[in-house]
Design a protein around this motif. Structure first.
Motif, PDB file in Angstrom:
ATOM      1  N   UNK A  22       0.670  -0.785  -0.195  1.00 50.06           N
ATOM      2  CA  UNK A  22       0.327   0.023  -0.214  1.00 50.06           C
ATOM      3  C   UNK A  22       1.018   1.444   0.131  1.00 50.06           C
ATOM      4  N   UNK A  23       1.953   0.709   0.802  1.00 48.98           N
ATOM      5  CA  UNK A  23       2.614   2.182   0.712  1.00 48.98           C
ATOM      6  C   UNK A  23       3.789   2.474  -0.514  1.00 48.98           C
ATOM      7  N   UNK A  24       3.628   1.451  -1.273  1.00 51.97           N
ATOM      8  CA  UNK A  24       5.128   1.786  -2.108  1.00 51.97           C
ATOM      9  C   UNK A  24       6.281   1.261  -1.773  1.00 51.97           C
ATOM     10  N   UNK A  25       6.603   0.698  -0.943  1.00 53.56           N
ATOM     11  CA  UNK A  25       7.824   0.019  -0.669  1.00 53.56           C
ATOM     12  C   UNK A  25       8.583  -0.721  -1.445  1.00 53.56           C
ATOM     13  N   UNK A  26       7.608  -1.503  -2.671  1.00 54.56           N
ATOM     14  CA  UNK A  26       8.482  -2.074  -3.147  1.00 54.56           C
ATOM     15  C   UNK A  26       8.805  -1.788  -4.391  1.00 54.56           C
ATOM     16  N   UNK A  27       9.660  -1.665  -4.728  1.00 54.24           N
ATOM     17  CA  UNK A  27       9.923  -0.926  -6.374  1.00 54.24           C
ATOM     18  C   UNK A  27      11.359  -1.314  -7.021  1.00 54.24           C
TER      19      UNK A  27
END
Length: 270
Positions: A22-27
């Motif tokens: 949800x927080x966009x931690x995986x990039x």
């Protein structure tokens, strides 16, 4: 993709991976956030930062003694790690200086043990770092330390100690082992009062825990050392008994400006 990440991060606990998505931690490599339903692509590199536990703040200042276009010399307090490692990440000299001085590319030219206080040399620009690290590698930096340790009148000093020191992965303290010496230290008694001596220590090599190992081998372990002669495990927020070891002076000729530098710590041992 989601199943793979769940398997790799199973120890993170329930709900952690959902939150990270949800927080966009995986990039991915270009900085784009990874969607939870993204297909699994062979060879795709995925980046994320693990959640860090709270670190006890080290309640001592980190003054800067010198700064120019190439280098910065800090006077590190006891208990503050030089660089992020293990459980010490935000409470490190590097993290503090980068944050407080707005120097995101600052990097260390060498490392000082977390429990040792005194002078640390940092490099301001990444392209300059190799030249300063080479000074340390080629032993063109003169370093002197000061230590408080038991006074033994039967011990003949000064003397040069040479031994083979090994730091095994997963083992906290370095140790001496049989074999060709890979470490050398000069040990001198400066003064003594009662049963406590003040020593000048000059390392000619830079093995992990070298001075602490050599002082212990002489039967005069440095005061306040939680590793030698017996391993102890003080609480991480206990700052009451610092290791009585201080990186006192640092001298070298700058590889870019050719200026001779000599720095002395403002800290003292009680």
């Amino acid at each position: 993709m989601r199943g793979y990440l769940l398997g790799r991060l199973a120890a993170a606990g329930p709900g952690v991976i959902d939150r990270m998505f949800r927080e966009g931690a995986f990039v991915v490599a270009d900085g784009t956030s990874l969607a939870p339903d993204a297909p699994c692509t062979p060879g795709l590199e995925i980046w994320f930062h693990r959640d860090l536990p709270a670190e006890p703040p080290v309640p001592f200042p980190l003054p800067v003694l010198y700064r120019d276009a190439h280098i910065l010399v800090a006077d590190k307090p006891h208990f503050l790690a030089t660089t992020p490692r293990g459980r010490h990440v935000t409470e490190t000299a590097l993290a503090r200086l980068r944050r407080e001085l707005d120097l995101p590319e600052l990097s260390p030219a060498h490392r000082l043990d977390r429990l040792t206080a005194g002078l640390v040399l940092f490099v301001v620009r990444p392209e300059s770092r190799g030249a300063y690290q080479t000074l340390f590698r080629d032993r063109q930096v003169h370093k002197e330390y000061e230590a408080l340790a038991p006074y033994d009148p039967s011990l003949t000093l000064p003397r040069t100690v040479r031994s083979r020191i090994e730091k095994a992965p997963g083992i906290v303290a370095a140790r001496e082992i049989p074999g060709e010496p890979n470490s050398e230290s000069r040990i001198e008694l400066v003064s003594h009062e009662g049963n406590v001596g003040r020593y000048r220590l000059t390392p000619h090599t830079g093995r992990t825990h070298q001075l602490r190992v050599h002082m212990n081998a002489l039967g005069i372990p440095i005061l306040g050392d939680p590793y030698f002669p017996h391993l102890t495990d003080p609480p991480p927020d206990d700052f009451s008994r610092p290791l009585q070891l201080l990186a006192r002076t640092l001298s070298f000729t700058d590889p870019f400006t050719h200026t001779p530098h000599h720095f002395t710590t403002h800290r003292t041992l009680p």
